[in-house]
Design a protein around this motif. Structure first.
Motif, PDB file in Angstrom:
ATOM      1  N   THR A   1       0.892  -1.114   0.074  1.00  0.00           N
ATOM      2  CA  THR A   1       0.083  -0.154  -0.229  1.00  0.00           C
ATOM      3  C   THR A   1       0.844   1.207  -0.105  1.00  0.00           C
ATOM      4  O   THR A   1       0.369   2.352   0.148  1.00  0.00           O
ATOM      5  CB  THR A   1      -0.770  -0.074   1.244  1.00  0.00           C
ATOM      6  OG1 THR A   1      -0.145  -0.181   2.589  1.00  0.00           O
ATOM      7  CG2 THR A   1      -1.951  -1.117   1.282  1.00  0.00           C
TER       8      THR A   1
ATOM      9  N   SER B   1      -3.800  10.157  -2.183  1.00  0.00           N
ATOM     10  CA  SER B   1      -3.291   9.555  -1.013  1.00  0.00           C
ATOM     11  C   SER B   1      -2.068   9.657  -0.556  1.00  0.00           C
ATOM     12  O   SER B   1      -0.994   9.688  -1.795  1.00  0.00           O
ATOM     13  CB  SER B   1      -3.867   8.140  -0.878  1.00  0.00           C
ATOM     14  OG  SER B   1      -3.400   7.453   0.304  1.00  0.00           O
ATOM     15  N   HIS B   2      -1.463  10.187   0.560  1.00  0.00           N
ATOM     16  CA  HIS B   2      -0.094  10.006   0.557  1.00  0.00           C
ATOM     17  C   HIS B   2       0.574   8.807   0.951  1.00  0.00           C
ATOM     18  O   HIS B   2       1.562   8.343   0.957  1.00  0.00           O
ATOM     19  CB  HIS B   2       0.473  11.283   1.693  1.00  0.00           C
ATOM     20  CG  HIS B   2       1.771  11.025   2.240  1.00  0.00           C
ATOM     21  ND1 HIS B   2       2.220  10.380   3.341  1.00  0.00           N
ATOM     22  CD2 HIS B   2       2.892  11.427   1.570  1.00  0.00           C
ATOM     23  CE1 HIS B   2       3.402  10.235   3.272  1.00  0.00           C
ATOM     24  NE2 HIS B   2       4.046  11.083   2.455  1.00  0.00           N
ATOM     25  N   HIS B   3      -0.234   8.057   1.891  1.00  0.00           N
ATOM     26  CA  HIS B   3       0.097   6.528   2.268  1.00  0.00           C
ATOM     27  C   HIS B   3      -0.822   5.695   2.781  1.00  0.00           C
ATOM     28  O   HIS B   3      -0.459   4.684   3.299  1.00  0.00           O
ATOM     29  CB  HIS B   3       1.193   6.936   3.401  1.00  0.00           C
ATOM     30  CG  HIS B   3       0.362   7.658   4.827  1.00  0.00           C
ATOM     31  ND1 HIS B   3       0.646   9.023   4.972  1.00  0.00           N
ATOM     32  CD2 HIS B   3       0.074   7.054   5.646  1.00  0.00           C
ATOM     33  CE1 HIS B   3      -0.047   9.141   6.177  1.00  0.00           C
ATOM     34  NE2 HIS B   3      -0.279   8.050   6.542  1.00  0.00           N
ATOM     35  N   HIS B   4      -1.974   5.795   2.545  1.00  0.00           N
ATOM     36  CA  HIS B   4      -3.162   5.001   2.786  1.00  0.00           C
ATOM     37  C   HIS B   4      -3.540   3.895   1.753  1.00  0.00           C
ATOM     38  O   HIS B   4      -4.023   3.021   1.613  1.00  0.00           O
ATOM     39  CB  HIS B   4      -4.383   5.545   3.145  1.00  0.00           C
ATOM     40  CG  HIS B   4      -4.385   6.262   4.630  1.00  0.00           C
ATOM     41  ND1 HIS B   4      -5.081   7.228   5.121  1.00  0.00           N
ATOM     42  CD2 HIS B   4      -3.375   5.940   5.618  1.00  0.00           C
ATOM     43  CE1 HIS B   4      -4.985   7.614   6.219  1.00  0.00           C
ATOM     44  NE2 HIS B   4      -3.829   6.972   6.806  1.00  0.00           N
ATOM     45  N   GLY B   5      -3.301   4.308   0.380  1.00  0.00           N
ATOM     46  CA  GLY B   5      -3.455   3.532  -0.649  1.00  0.00           C
ATOM     47  C   GLY B   5      -4.778   3.892  -1.618  1.00  0.00           C
ATOM     48  O   GLY B   5      -5.284   4.787  -1.312  1.00  0.00           O
TER      49      GLY B   5
END
Lengths: 566, 566
Positions: free
Chosen positions: A230, A521-525
């Motif tokens: 992700t 999204s920066h890091h959630h997927g």
């Protein structure tokens, strides 16, 4: 030098831990506000929820759930059992429900409402990569669907089977593959199995003096494979990098064989297959192992708190820190709303601590600061003691230049202890009939103020549209040379149509991200949740290239189909 | 704040500069050894070449070349001329030869031998992205092949049309797209057209106080688009990153539209399309623009020289620096062979300098060092003056720990001036009938010594096989947390079968890379030259995924077909 694994056997299926089927974390752990006297009044002011008046829903009754029956044919089950052994391929309702969703607000609302349109038909727990390969080959042979499952913490809809999936769905749980296999101490590289959860993985590394330095909010219940799948980022990414930077080598089981990316520090070998697997959410195969950068545990580590007059001054300081020669491990600043929430929800402080906070506020007021606009910031420093001290002194100078003031390590230590608790607050609000959810983006420094304003406006319009009193707050975290992440929390009390209302707000925020120049999204997927905006983010041609990749790599659509791009 | 472009118009086609059709660099510039008295004796010792006895070949006669005729049909040419205007779509022999090859040793040997099996049929010079789109659409419509061309410095065979390509081949020269379009000074991001060559690009940035910090060996004659398309890395990558780290936003013209990656610092939007375009060597479309990280010109910048007792001690020091809290801009160490070459090929030093060098060598000898094993290292420091000074003091301590000694800035300044001259030496050797070529890899710290030994062994066996006296030398550069690049140079005097002999040596070295755990290329690309080893590097499944991407993204095989994967 290479140090071998500390554990030598795969974990037993019975020892693989899952979160509550109906919420975040483990049974018996939850958020309480009795020791935080400011919490209830804050919530009342923010979203009009009266925590004393309302009733708290209890744990839902599993026996009341209508769980669709498994559609796995006996023959296929026998094949799977033949591979992983009896007890490691299960079809019971609880196992299948646990593997149906991640832990997004949408997931929990649906679970609590008994909305389960489709579950996996069987959950398998392979013991090693060879078993994963056999399961994958058998599933593809049977034209089944394979959905890899790590910690189950996903909040982007990356895990659920499509409601109208007519094929057999296999949830492939990597939980038994949880070992640090070896540490290359010369290179600072560790080979780790994909199913290892954050705390177990860090414990295995820490025992030998190492850390991976990857601490996403989901850390306690997410896995290495899930982080890679992700494009996760941890709260110390300023120093350790995003997972895309940390992961160097990969092993990915695909139909007919293992894709192997060797752990070289950098390579010029065409389009990066490593960077295709990172973020692939199961669509390119099952990640079984990653070789990741690890670092010696730092001699010194500290997170310091600072206050700024307002968000604008704080952002300017963070931007100047990013452009400077120093590299803190954490740079984070809450906007005024989130600062208010943090101050309101801290534990009842007594005696000196309480007086100190009151004294600080009085001091800030005397300075002419509007206490409704002040912003709390955390900045972390790591390394050898002299290095950490020097970094802090440069940062302190930049903070002073932007009229900020340092308030020491106390609040930072508290943040450090409590950093993984936020999802419990979300569940607590849900128990009281209120939505509290998060959405994050990233953008260049020049656009962060615009994105911040646009999201507040969009959320306010959405709250108005659904006729609910809403609350938005935000922090900036994860600094890079050219920009940073903005992480928004939004909350409101549900009306008659929880998911409809949620969609209205969530959609407004996502649309504001792309319209104002941020990413979806920066890091959630991406999953199902953010897929509708992918084209606006990476362009129609970008989506075409990505779709082409998925179709070519998985012509039968057996690997977590219809996620990321529909 | 956004600063607009300094230049507003596209360059004229007549002003697009090309290198000599038969060698590196511009006419009138070449390597001379008259002022380097140690060079000729060194070459004689190393490969048995007598520079005084042999005859130097002159510039080959273009009129003697048999250049295949252009196969571009009149109608198609008219379409192209209709798009770019007369004079910007040309079919003359010289233009087509200039765009046939890159500048690899293989390319130059073939050119000098008159071996030109296939040239592009037409060279087009679009003025802007809209013209690139029209050219691409017209070419795909006509089922022509499109090969993007930047500076033409490629040494991996990424540019040449396939000899049996029966379709019309269009060389798409980006030379007129050479502007820095704007600088986002808040974010440290610059939008730059893909055809900009290194010196022009840096001059446009430097004028406004910025630098991209990307200085590959090819810098003077390579373009931004080429750097992106081949996963380039510059000699200051320790600080500024590889091109894959530097490039944040992209515009890529594909059939029917532009693929746009917005310049966000980091994103979780599935497999990275940005990282698919980086390294794609034209196969996914034509890169027209990149948004790259730029930095304020540093207050202080210096490259310092150090000597180590041997390569082993030097590598250990580099490894410790990489694991420490400091981050130099350059870390580089030559092995004993390359150090010998560097000392032999420096200009005749006079008076004090000469005495100083002699004195230094006497001192090292008294220390008990074997002068045949000493290794020269360069370490660079950049940033504000205090930062650069502190970094140096930490590095100096690590160097001393590994028994190295610092010898000041003199040799570093010389290296800094001469760093782009190496290809001229290669051409000079070629003029004398000798091969001198390079091959680079990267691997984890734990494997670098093994790779180094394996390559020497492999090259020695290959020299023996071809019956030529050969010479190998190497430096380590481009440090990362988990490893570094090893950059090998090999040389021998050609016998009867230059390309056959070259292949034997080159193949042995590439095979040693993959066998010893390195990658097939750290920053030169794959092209045709390294494609045979791709599967051994990224595995059969990795190649399958990459092939699938190319086939899906370019079903007609119009974009630089058969490069990277055949």
């Amino acid at each position: 030098m290479t140090e071998p694994a500390s554990r030598t056997d795969a974990m037993r299926t019975g020892d693989v831990k899952h979160m509550k089927w109906w919420g975040w974390g483990v049974e018996g752990v939850g958020f309480h506000h009795e020791d935080k006297p400011g919490f209830a009044p804050f919530v009342h002011r923010a979203v009009g929820l009266d925590l004393w008046a309302g009733e708290r829903t209890g744990r839902p009754d599993f026996s009341q759930l209508k769980v669709p029956a498994s559609r796995a044919p006996e023959e296929f089950l026998s094949v799977l059992i033949g591979i992983v052994g009896p007890g490691n391929a299960v079809v019971d309702d609880l196992s299948r429900v646990v593997h149906t969703y991640g832990k997004s607000l949408r997931d929990l609302v649906r679970l609590r409402a008994g909305e389960i349109a489709r579950t996996p038909d069987v959950v398998v727990y392979p013991a090693d990569e060879a078993q994963v390969q056999s399961v994958v080959d058998a599933a593809v042979e049977a034209d089944a669907v394979i959905i890899p499952f790590g910690g189950g913490s996903n909040i982007a809809g990356s895990l659920e089977p499509h409601p109208d999936e007519s094929r057999v769905v296999v949830a492939l749980d990597l939980g038994r593959l949880s070992r640090v296999l070896e540490i290359d101490t010369d290179s600072g590289l560790a080979r780790i199995q994909a199913g290892a959860l954050g705390p177990d993985l860090e414990a295995q590394l820490n025992n030998r003096g190492w850390t991976m330095g990857h601490f996403p909010d989901s850390f306690t219940h997410s896995s290495l494979g899930g982080w890679v799948a992700t494009r996760s980022s941890g709260m110390q990414s300023d120093k350790y990098g995003d997972i895309a930077d940390i992961v160097k080598g990969l092993r990915v089981v695909r139909a007919g064989g293992v894709l192997v990316i060797r752990a070289v520090p950098s390579a010029s070998t065409g389009p990066s297959v490593r960077e295709m697997v990172v973020g692939s959410e199961g669509r390119l195969g099952v990640i079984t192992e990653a070789t990741v950068q690890v670092h010696r545990l730092p001699e010194s580590r500290g997170i310091y708190a600072y206050f700024f007059k307002d968000f604008d001054h704080g952002l300017a300081a963070m931007q100047e820190i990013a452009a400077s020669d120093v590299s803190p491990s954490v740079t984070r600043i809450s906007d005024a709303h989130e600062t208010g929430f943090s101050l309101a929800t801290s534990k009842a402080s007594k005696g000196i601590a309480k007086k100190a906070q009151a004294g600080l506020m009085a001091y800030l007021k005397r300075r002419g600061w509007n206490l409704d606009e002040i912003c709390l910031s955390f900045i972390g420093f790591e390394g050898d003691t002299a290095h950490a001290k020097r970094q802090k002194s440069v940062v302190d100078r930049i903070v002073r230049k932007h009229h900020g003031i340092g308030v020491g390590k106390g609040p930072g230590a508290l943040y450090d202890q409590k950093k993984f608790d936020t999802p419990y607050i979300r569940d607590f609000l849900l128990d009281h009939g209120a939505a509290g959810d998060v959405s994050e983006t990233a953008g260049p420094w020049s656009k962060l103020r615009g994105i911040h304003a646009a999201v507040y406006d969009a959320a306010d319009s959405a709250y108005e549209e659904i006729g609910r009193k809403g609350w938005t707050m935000c922090h900036m975290s994860h600094s890079y040379h050219s920009g940073a992440c903005l992480y928004f929390t939004f909350a409101f009390v549900f009306g008659d149509d929880p998911l409809g209302e949620y969609d209205t707000v969530k959609r407004a925020i996502q649309q504001a991200f792309v319209d104002a120049g941020g990413t979806i999204s920066h890091h959630h997927g991406v999953g199902l949740e953010h897929a509708p905006w992918l084209e606006e983010d990476i362009s129609a041609q970008g989506v075409a290239v990505m779709s082409g990749l998925f179709e070519a790599a998985d012509p039968g659509g057996n690997f977590n189909p219809r996620k990321i791009v529909v």
